[in-house]
Scaffold this active site. Structure first.
Site, PDB file in Angstrom:
ATOM      1  N   ALA A  34      -6.841  34.386 -21.829  1.00 14.35           N
ATOM      2  CA  ALA A  34      -5.364  34.340 -22.611  1.00 14.35           C
ATOM      3  C   ALA A  34      -5.752  36.236 -23.080  1.00 14.35           C
ATOM      4  CB  ALA A  34      -4.826  33.496 -23.836  1.00 14.35           C
ATOM      5  N   HIS A  36      -6.759  39.680 -25.183  1.00 11.61           N
ATOM      6  CA  HIS A  36      -5.293  40.934 -24.936  1.00 11.61           C
ATOM      7  C   HIS A  36      -5.871  41.747 -25.435  1.00 11.61           C
ATOM      8  CE1 HIS A  36      -6.455  39.515 -29.020  1.00 11.61           C
ATOM      9  NE2 HIS A  36      -6.140  37.776 -29.126  1.00 11.61           N
ATOM     10  N   HIS A  39      -9.603  41.270 -27.321  1.00  9.48           N
ATOM     11  CA  HIS A  39     -11.206  40.463 -26.677  1.00  9.48           C
ATOM     12  C   HIS A  39     -11.392  41.821 -26.086  1.00  9.48           C
ATOM     13  CE1 HIS A  39      -8.166  36.633 -27.214  1.00  9.48           C
ATOM     14  NE2 HIS A  39      -9.104  36.091 -27.298  1.00  9.48           N
ATOM     15  N   GLN A  63     -12.170  22.147 -31.072  1.00 10.14           N
ATOM     16  CA  GLN A  63     -11.936  22.980 -31.974  1.00 10.14           C
ATOM     17  C   GLN A  63      -9.413  22.913 -32.372  1.00 10.14           C
ATOM     18  OE1 GLN A  63     -13.108  26.854 -29.806  1.00 10.14           O
ATOM     19  NE2 GLN A  63     -11.326  27.138 -30.816  1.00 10.14           N
ATOM     20  N   GLY A 149     -14.456  39.517 -33.191  1.00  7.82           N
ATOM     21  CA  GLY A 149     -13.777  39.607 -33.717  1.00  7.82           C
ATOM     22  C   GLY A 149     -13.469  39.217 -35.085  1.00  7.82           C
ATOM     23  N   GLU A 150     -13.367  40.323 -35.702  1.00  3.92           N
ATOM     24  CA  GLU A 150     -13.844  39.962 -37.686  1.00  3.92           C
ATOM     25  C   GLU A 150     -12.220  39.388 -37.767  1.00  3.92           C
ATOM     26  OE1 GLU A 150     -14.475  43.406 -39.520  1.00  3.92           O
ATOM     27  OE2 GLU A 150     -16.196  43.215 -39.703  1.00  3.92           O
ATOM     28  N   GLN A 155     -14.863  32.474 -39.279  1.00  2.00           N
ATOM     29  CA  GLN A 155     -15.445  32.000 -38.463  1.00  2.00           C
ATOM     30  C   GLN A 155     -17.009  32.908 -37.795  1.00  2.00           C
ATOM     31  OE1 GLN A 155     -13.431  30.681 -33.928  1.00  2.00           O
ATOM     32  NE2 GLN A 155     -13.962  32.903 -33.561  1.00  2.00           N
ATOM     33  N   VAL A 178      -8.368  44.383 -34.202  1.00  2.00           N
ATOM     34  CA  VAL A 178      -7.473  45.159 -33.515  1.00  2.00           C
ATOM     35  C   VAL A 178      -5.522  44.822 -33.598  1.00  2.00           C
ATOM     36  CG1 VAL A 178      -6.567  46.418 -31.767  1.00  2.00           C
ATOM     37  CG2 VAL A 178      -9.110  45.484 -31.848  1.00  2.00           C
TER      38      VAL A 178
END
Length: 294
Positions: A34, A36, A39, A63, A149-150, A155, A178
């Site tokens: 998925a 966006h 990613h 998860q 990503g932050e 995580q 983002v």
């Protein structure tokens, strides 16, 4: 132009071995699909740092805390591959559940400490599922670099600790969150928001940013966070799971702004759980910045 798709560990390793013989530096971008712009920004960052980039696509059942959540998670492999092709990604690794967790699979990777608070307190078993699948992806791809990503800051910490503790020779590269033009952090879960919820959703980031600025400016931390929780509820969110100030390097709770921190939040908007975080300088850095600007 299309991106090659590989579905087995054996084929993946055969390709990676050939890249290794060429002396290539390899990066991996783990995803659940998925895709966006968030990613895709990771893929672009990986292409700048590596000779070959593998994007993984696996909706990891381990998860998910809810079977209905797993069942309704978007699966858009064809669209994802079409988005990756023009970027120049070299491989899409998309194993099925049997390939990732064959019959008799009995191993779980647990990262104590960092996984037990914040999201971990509300999603039992979630981070064990994340650590297990990410460890497997690192070992399967043999990548030199991994891009995350932050937005999911907890995580990121978990993955770093897991790779360090297990001596997996891979560098974890964090990339900025983002956002949409209105400030909403990009997430595959945003697609679940109704039109009215989508109008409310950006208020989470706005309140978070305002609270961070107030604390950095010297406001009392606990009182400011209490006010921010109330503001999130007043904006239309059903409930706030947590809103906390944590140390940037360790995720330890902070009672004073004596080192760089992150303000982290998780809140429910209707049936959708949204997370976000903002970076916050230490109080000393904030004061120094003001003095330099004066």
């Amino acid at each position: 132009m299309s991106v090659p798709i590989v579905r087995s560990v054996a084929q993946l390793r055969e390709i990676v071995a050939a890249w290794r013989r060429e002396g290539a530096r390899i990066a991996v971008v783990p995803t659940m699909g998925a895709l966006h712009e968030g990613h895709l920004s990771l893929v672009r960052a990986a292409l700048e740092r590596a000779d070959r980039v593998i994007v993984t696509l696996f909706v990891n059942p381990k998860q998910f805390n809810s079977q209905s959540d797993l069942a309704t998670y978007p699966r858009t492999e064809d669209e994802d591959a079409a988005k990756l092709a023009p970027l120049g990604a070299h491989l899409l690794y998309a194993p099925d559940g049997i390939e990732m967790y064959p019959e008799g699979f009995a191993t779980t990777v647990a990262v104590n400490g960092v996984s037990e608070e914040l999201c971990g307190a509300f999603r039992p078993g979630h981070f064990e599922g994340v650590a297990t699948v990410v460890a497997k992806l690192f070992l399967q791809t043999g990548a030199n670099l991994a891009f995350f990503g932050e937005k999911d800051f907890q995580q990121l910490h978990l993955v770093r600790r897991m790779a360090h503790d297990l001596d997996i020779p891979i560098d974890i590269v964090p990339c900025p969150t983002v956002r949409e033009p209105d400030g909403l952090a990009l997430s595959s879960r945003n697609e679940r928001l109704s039109p009215s919820e989508r109008q409310v959703a950006p208020k989470l980031a706005a309140i978070l940013i305002d609270a961070a600025a107030r604390v950095a400016g010297g406001a009392q931390i606990n009182a400011t966070l209490d006010e921010a929780r109330s503001a999130i509820a007043a904006a239309g969110y059903a409930r706030v799971e947590y809103l906390e100030l944590r140390a940037e390097e360790s995720l330890a709770p902070m009672q004073t702004l004596d080192r760089p921190g992150r303000l982290l939040v998780a809140a429910w908007l209707g049936e959708t759980r949204l997370i976000d975080n903002v970076e916050m300088p230490s109080r000393l850095e904030s004061i120094a910045h003001k003095e330099c600007a004066a």
